[in-house]
Design an enzyme around this catalytic site. Structure first.
Site, PDB file in Angstrom:
ATOM      1  N   SER A 163       6.125  -4.758   5.355  1.00 10.04           N
ATOM      2  CA  SER A 163       6.704  -5.918   4.683  1.00 10.04           C
ATOM      3  C   SER A 163       5.904  -7.126   5.176  1.00 10.04           C
ATOM      4  CB  SER A 163       8.202  -5.999   5.013  1.00 10.04           C
ATOM      5  OG  SER A 163       8.772  -7.138   4.444  1.00 10.04           O
ATOM      6  N   LYS A 189       8.791  -7.830  -0.799  1.00  8.12           N
ATOM      7  CA  LYS A 189       8.793  -7.645   0.661  1.00  8.12           C
ATOM      8  C   LYS A 189      10.226  -7.644   1.214  1.00  8.12           C
ATOM      9  CE  LYS A 189       4.329  -7.206   1.401  1.00  8.12           C
ATOM     10  NZ  LYS A 189       3.773  -5.848   1.546  1.00  8.12           N
ATOM     11  N   TYR A 237       5.869 -12.810  -3.991  1.00  5.94           N
ATOM     12  CA  TYR A 237       5.619 -11.908  -2.853  1.00  5.94           C
ATOM     13  C   TYR A 237       6.898 -11.605  -2.080  1.00  5.94           C
ATOM     14  CZ  TYR A 237       3.003 -10.520   1.450  1.00  5.94           C
ATOM     15  OH  TYR A 237       2.482  -9.865   2.544  1.00  5.94           O
TER      16      TYR A 237
HETATM   17  N1  LIG Z   1      -2.978 -10.294   6.079  1.00  5.94           N
HETATM   18  C1  LIG Z   1      -1.831 -10.930   6.207  1.00  5.94           C
HETATM   19  O1  LIG Z   1      -1.777 -12.132   6.557  1.00  5.94           O
HETATM   20  C2  LIG Z   1      -0.521 -10.195   5.969  1.00  5.94           C
HETATM   21  C3  LIG Z   1       0.651 -10.786   6.450  1.00  5.94           C
HETATM   22  C4  LIG Z   1       1.850 -10.123   6.236  1.00  5.94           C
HETATM   23  C5  LIG Z   1       1.886  -8.910   5.567  1.00  5.94           C
HETATM   24  N2  LIG Z   1       0.721  -8.367   5.112  1.00  5.94           N
HETATM   25  C6  LIG Z   1       0.798  -7.089   4.397  1.00  5.94           C
HETATM   26  O2  LIG Z   1       0.000  -6.131   5.081  1.00  5.94           O
HETATM   27  C7  LIG Z   1      -0.539  -5.210   4.143  1.00  5.94           C
HETATM   28  C8  LIG Z   1      -2.060  -5.155   4.314  1.00  5.94           C
HETATM   29  O3  LIG Z   1      -2.567  -6.456   4.093  1.00  5.94           O
HETATM   30  P1  LIG Z   1      -4.090  -6.803   4.407  1.00  5.94           P
HETATM   31  O4  LIG Z   1      -4.158  -8.267   4.567  1.00  5.94           O
HETATM   32  O5  LIG Z   1      -4.626  -5.910   5.458  1.00  5.94           O
HETATM   33  O6  LIG Z   1      -4.740  -6.458   2.972  1.00  5.94           O
HETATM   34  P2  LIG Z   1      -6.255  -6.148   2.564  1.00  5.94           P
HETATM   35  O7  LIG Z   1      -7.191  -6.566   3.595  1.00  5.94           O
HETATM   36  O8  LIG Z   1      -6.412  -6.704   1.192  1.00  5.94           O
HETATM   37  O9  LIG Z   1      -6.220  -4.556   2.421  1.00  5.94           O
HETATM   38  C9  LIG Z   1      -5.363  -3.999   1.464  1.00  5.94           C
HETATM   39  C10 LIG Z   1      -5.529  -2.497   1.399  1.00  5.94           C
HETATM   40  O10 LIG Z   1      -4.628  -1.979   0.394  1.00  5.94           O
HETATM   41  C11 LIG Z   1      -5.386  -1.343  -0.655  1.00  5.94           C
HETATM   42  N3  LIG Z   1      -4.715  -1.652  -1.919  1.00  5.94           N
HETATM   43  C12 LIG Z   1      -4.464  -2.873  -2.452  1.00  5.94           C
HETATM   44  N4  LIG Z   1      -3.860  -2.757  -3.629  1.00  5.94           N
HETATM   45  C13 LIG Z   1      -3.703  -1.438  -3.866  1.00  5.94           C
HETATM   46  C14 LIG Z   1      -3.160  -0.682  -4.926  1.00  5.94           C
HETATM   47  N5  LIG Z   1      -2.659  -1.263  -6.033  1.00  5.94           N
HETATM   48  N6  LIG Z   1      -3.156   0.674  -4.816  1.00  5.94           N
HETATM   49  C15 LIG Z   1      -3.674   1.288  -3.724  1.00  5.94           C
HETATM   50  N7  LIG Z   1      -4.215   0.618  -2.687  1.00  5.94           N
HETATM   51  C16 LIG Z   1      -4.236  -0.713  -2.773  1.00  5.94           C
HETATM   52  C17 LIG Z   1      -6.812  -1.949  -0.539  1.00  5.94           C
HETATM   53  O11 LIG Z   1      -7.848  -1.092  -1.002  1.00  5.94           O
HETATM   54  P3  LIG Z   1      -8.359  -1.147  -2.538  1.00  5.94           P
HETATM   55  O12 LIG Z   1      -8.551  -2.590  -2.876  1.00  5.94           O
HETATM   56  O13 LIG Z   1      -9.618  -0.342  -2.560  1.00  5.94           O
HETATM   57  O14 LIG Z   1      -7.286  -0.514  -3.327  1.00  5.94           O
HETATM   58  C18 LIG Z   1      -6.932  -2.073   0.984  1.00  5.94           C
HETATM   59  O15 LIG Z   1      -7.226  -0.831   1.570  1.00  5.94           O
HETATM   60  C19 LIG Z   1      -0.070  -5.680   2.761  1.00  5.94           C
HETATM   61  O16 LIG Z   1       1.070  -4.954   2.386  1.00  5.94           O
HETATM   62  C20 LIG Z   1       0.255  -7.134   2.979  1.00  5.94           C
HETATM   63  O17 LIG Z   1       1.233  -7.612   2.080  1.00  5.94           O
HETATM   64  C21 LIG Z   1      -0.481  -8.988   5.297  1.00  5.94           C
END
Ligand SMILES: NC(=O)c1ccc[n+]([C@@H]2O[C@H](COP(=O)([O-])OP(=O)(O)OC[C@H]3O[C@@H](n4cnc5c(N)ncnc54)[C@H](OP(=O)(O)O)[C@@H]3O)[C@@H](O)[C@H]2O)c1
Length: 274
Positions: A142, A160, A156
């Site tokens: 989340s 979440k 978003y």
């Molecule tokens: N970074 C932050 O600040 C933050 C904060 C709070 C929560 N989060 C949560 O943490 C998680 C990871 O975030 P992140 O920042 O590490 O993201 P990221 O760097 O964009 O990585 C996202 C990953 O998910 C895959 N993905 C995205 N959309 C997809 C889909 N429709 N089907 C299958 N795979 C998919 C992407 O690969 P492909 O593009 O090749 O599919 C990639 O492997 C997310 O759920 C995000 O909401 C992030």
């Protein structure tokens, strides 16, 4: 229930980048077998190669699937089940944030966000939960925005928040099977997804973000593994998120008052500069 990570096969979604990639590395370091899923094959193969070379991981499968599409989830779940009759855990990390002023977001933005971040995790769990072994793990990702709505995140916050409610119910149904359910709630974390998110962040959201400390994906993965093994349900990653999680629960009006103050100050400054 305190799940011990390693020794068994874990399915990680969103394993090719950011937080999912860092969690995959942490699992590989613990000797886990890996089943990695994302849309893009090339970056999945890169992570698989990294884990083979760095940790000597022998069993790694990569699967492509767009989690916003239920038909693709059902197809990939069948493929996974054929090759892996038992899973030690499913760790859902895939997801994205599309910030923006509510009135400027398109109706499809809300649909896609719900389908990817919420329904993607729900349908994949539904298709595969029966092969998760007793004593296994089902973890969701989340966000701080999953327990505390923030300006600019109307598309978003829904999925979440929904994930936490879903996980709370599932946790109770899985007691009998001794399956641990956890929800990772990262704060702002330096990842490719975060860089993308910054491109559409409203000014007020940027100001609110400035007050929060940016973590690395590796730090978040470290918190995740440590707190999963402590049997935690909600996993916050720093003191600030921990404090807001508890304060929001006991005194939500105070949290709103603080945020309102920051937003009003930011809007005043913005209007003056125009
Ligand atoms: N970074 C932050 O600040 C933050 C904060 C709070 C929560 N989060 C949560 O943490 C998680 C990871 O975030 P992140 O920042 O590490 O993201 P990221 O760097 O964009 O990585 C996202 C990953 O998910 C895959 N993905 C995205 N959309 C997809 C889909 N429709 N089907 C299958 N795979 C998919 C992407 O690969 P492909 O593009 O090749 O599919 C990639 O492997 C997310 O759920 C995000 O909401 C992030």
């Amino acid at each position: 229930m305190k799940h011990k990570l390693g020794n068994g096969a874990y399915l990680v979604t969103g394993a090719s980048k950011g937080i999912g990639r860092a969690i995959t590395h942490a699992l590989a370091a613990k000797g886990a077998d890996l089943i990695l899923l994302a849309r893009g094959k090339k970056s999945l193969d890169t992570v698989a190669k990294e884990c083979r070379e760095k940790y000597g991981t022998k069993s790694i499968g990569t699967y492509t699937c767009d989690l916003s599409d239920k038909a693709q989830i059902i197809r990939v779940a069948k493929e996974i089940q054929k090759k892996h009759p038992a899973l030690k855990g499913i760790i859902h990390v895939a997801g994205y944030a599309l910030p923006g002023y509510f009135g400027k977001l398109k109706p499809e933005d809300f649909d896609k966000s719900m389908r990817t971040d919420y329904l993607g995790a729900v349908h994949l769990t539904h298709s595969l939960h029966s092969i998760v072994a007793e004593g296994g793990l089902v973890a969701f990702t989340s966000s701080v925005v999953g327990f505390m709505g923030i300006f600019g995140y109307t598309a978003y916050a829904g999925p979440k928040f929904a994930l936490i409610g879903f996980a709370e119910s599932l946790r109770q149904e899985f007691i009998q099977r001794k399956i641990q359910v956890s929800v990772l709630c990262p704060p702002d974390t330096e990842t490719p997804g975060y860089i993308e998110e910054n491109k559409t962040k409203p000014y007020e959201t940027q100001v609110l973000s400035e007050n929060a400390k940016l973590m690395s994906a590796e730090q978040v993965a470290q918190k995740f593994t440590k707190k999963v093994e402590k049997g935690k349900f909600i996993i916050t990653c720093n003191a600030e998120s921990w404090m807001f999680y508890h304060l929001k629960g006991i005194w939500p009006s105070l949290v709103f008052f603080v945020i309102k103050g920051i937003i009003k100050k930011a809007q005043k400054k913005f209007n003056k500069a125009r």
